[in-house]
Motif scaffolding. Sequence first.
Motif, mmCIF file in Angstrom:
data_model
loop_
_atom_site.group_PDB
_atom_site.id
_atom_site.type_symbol
_atom_site.label_atom_id
_atom_site.label_comp_id
_atom_site.label_asym_id
_atom_site.label_seq_id
_atom_site.Cartn_x
_atom_site.Cartn_y
_atom_site.Cartn_z
ATOM 1 N N CYS A 276 39.949 47.185 47.922
ATOM 2 C CA CYS A 276 40.542 46.222 47.918
ATOM 3 C C CYS A 276 40.520 45.300 46.865
ATOM 4 N N ASN A 277 39.213 45.287 46.095
ATOM 5 C CA ASN A 277 39.139 44.791 45.340
ATOM 6 C C ASN A 277 39.536 45.428 43.656
ATOM 7 N N PHE A 278 39.281 46.585 43.914
ATOM 8 C CA PHE A 278 39.480 47.848 42.670
ATOM 9 C C PHE A 278 41.094 48.101 42.934
ATOM 10 N N ILE A 279 41.688 48.287 44.214
ATOM 11 C CA ILE A 279 43.354 47.968 43.689
ATOM 12 C C ILE A 279 43.503 47.097 43.401
ATOM 13 N N TYR A 280 43.556 45.674 43.572
ATOM 14 C CA TYR A 280 43.902 44.399 43.397
ATOM 15 C C TYR A 280 43.879 44.393 41.972
ATOM 16 N N SER A 281 42.906 45.063 41.557
ATOM 17 C CA SER A 281 42.477 44.393 39.612
ATOM 18 C C SER A 281 43.504 45.655 39.326
ATOM 19 N N LEU A 282 43.802 46.850 39.855
ATOM 20 C CA LEU A 282 44.584 47.772 38.595
ATOM 21 C C LEU A 282 45.080 47.309 37.879
ATOM 22 N N ASN A 283 45.918 46.868 38.117
ATOM 23 C CA ASN A 283 47.246 46.716 37.202
ATOM 24 C C ASN A 283 46.994 46.223 36.211
#
Lengths: 351, 291
Positions: free
Chosen positions: B103-110
């Motif tokens: 989740c952390n990764f997806i949230y920071s992906l942008n």
Amino acid sequence: MSELKIQNLVKNFQGMDRPAVNNVNLDINSGQLVAFLGPSGCGKTTILKMITGLFQPDNGNITLDNESLLPIPTEKRGVVMVFQNYLLFPYMNVNENVGFALKMKGVDKKTIDERVKEMLDLVKLPDIGLRKPKQLSGGQQQRVALARALIASPRLLLLDEPLSNLDAHLRDEMRELILTIQQKLNVTTIFVTHDQEEAVLLADKIALIFDGELQNYTSPKNYYEKPKNIKAAKFFGGVNFVKADFTDNKIQSEIGFCEYEGDNISNLNKKLFLTIRPENIKISKNTEFDHNSYQGEITSVIFSGTHTRYKINVNNVNLECSLQSVGIDNIKESDKVFIHLPKDKIWGMND
Amino acid sequence: MGGERLKIILSLTPPLLIIITLFFGGIFYGFLQSLGYQPAIGKYELNFSAYYNVMFSERYAKLFWSGLALNLWVSFASTFLAAVFALFGALAIRKTFIGKTLCNFIYSLNLPMPHLVVAVGMIFVFSQSGLLARLAAQIGMISSPGDFPVLVKDKYGFGIILAYIWKEAAFFFIILMSVLQSLGENFEELAQSLGANRWQRFRYVILPLVMPNLFSASIIVFAFSFGAYEVPALLGVIYPQMLPVMAFEFFLNPDLNARSEGMALSIIIALIVMILVVFYFWLTQAKIRKD
């Protein structure tokens, strides 16, 4: 006034090879001030957090006035915790910090103001209401944190290491204040500490906890005179331990036959340890004592001002004795002496 | 002592030179151009007519004021919504749970994604010929992709706002996560034991604690979205047009006289952002003095 019962309390955390809290049972009477004492990481604060509801136990029950606390959410338990590092809200002034609990209850501003004043008077800080937390000393912050907890009229007050962040002179002052307030309000209070002196000076009863297990739960005096086991005795400065056998109502120890008057005689196992406080051992160079008198040799003498500490070898068992420095015989290293372990001062432990 | 001072001066000189050259060489020259100074076409007189033209002339006034309104709306809305999404995301993700890292990764992906790519992604997903429109038509929610609501290239700037939320929420998220992790949960636990319910803990504890960082991040995001060009250029409409796009079109104008208007518009954008930053510093300084 509230009575707390903790029954078979268990808490596990992932990654720990033992339970953080293991089958703890204890009762705290209304208005008592109880210390949870033990080294860091022994589970004291975990028990506190289970009482507040911040952690859920894996097993067991906690009741306050015969009502289980477990189904009640933290904010409705009436159990208030004062944290070790005070945690005053940095964006609020002292008045706002102290009035926080009443504001959360929707109490009107006038009443909040009156109660805040009352609480600040109680903790002897009447004139600092408009200051921000960072303008306060450590001692003042601790008092404000206490006032903020007390304004909520808690059924149970929990103090997590209340004195650990204070300087020595502030500790005495704060200890005195906690004691006075607790007695005045008669609020049932638990405080966590790793300092046995602090526990002894403040608490009515001490729960000694090691590795998540309750070792002993009794009055401070009993920890000195009647410890439950060697661990408890050692934590309170016990140094004299003598192996013994208990047969036919007689105690034969490794230093010789021993007369015993302890009230736990019916609970003693066959194999046991005897202990006695260093200050209760008597020494004489010439005179043999009428009972529990043994001969030994002084192995070291350490003068520490008002008291002098002697190490004595008795039948290859090392014992320590502490005597007032004034008025004692001139006892030196290698002297042969008689030592006396009074039968009303010696105490037997099963482990 | 003298050696220390020399060391400081030597280490400060390169960045200072860059800043001074850019500021005085670039922005100051741009400012001169906005005042009508264009030696290339023989204009040396300094005046405010380009500013007047942009803001009050019959030809550009309507464009300017509608563009400014759109700019303010897009920047405020996207900054506010990105901050809100990031705050709730950070509050949910900070607890330990299975899949937290993902989740952390997806949230920071942008965060490392260029704005241009995000804008193109918006067109692919949210336009009337995009994935969502076609999917909705396929499953019968709408009769044809053309019935899909106009979310990209719309006059209210929804597409631009969506793109900025998508992009800037990651920036807010990373800042908030580090703040929340450094604060821990002790303040909330304390408030809870003092009787605060979930909403009260959010309102009286979390929000005031994260607000200084959230506010600083908001200023940065607002300033960026107010002056950025590529997203409004790709996702905006011809009217109303956001000010950076309008400014760039003045530059593209074959009539070199229009450059003064373009530069005046750029200076106005910079001024608004600077006023905002100065206001922010004044507020924080006032707070420090009050404390």
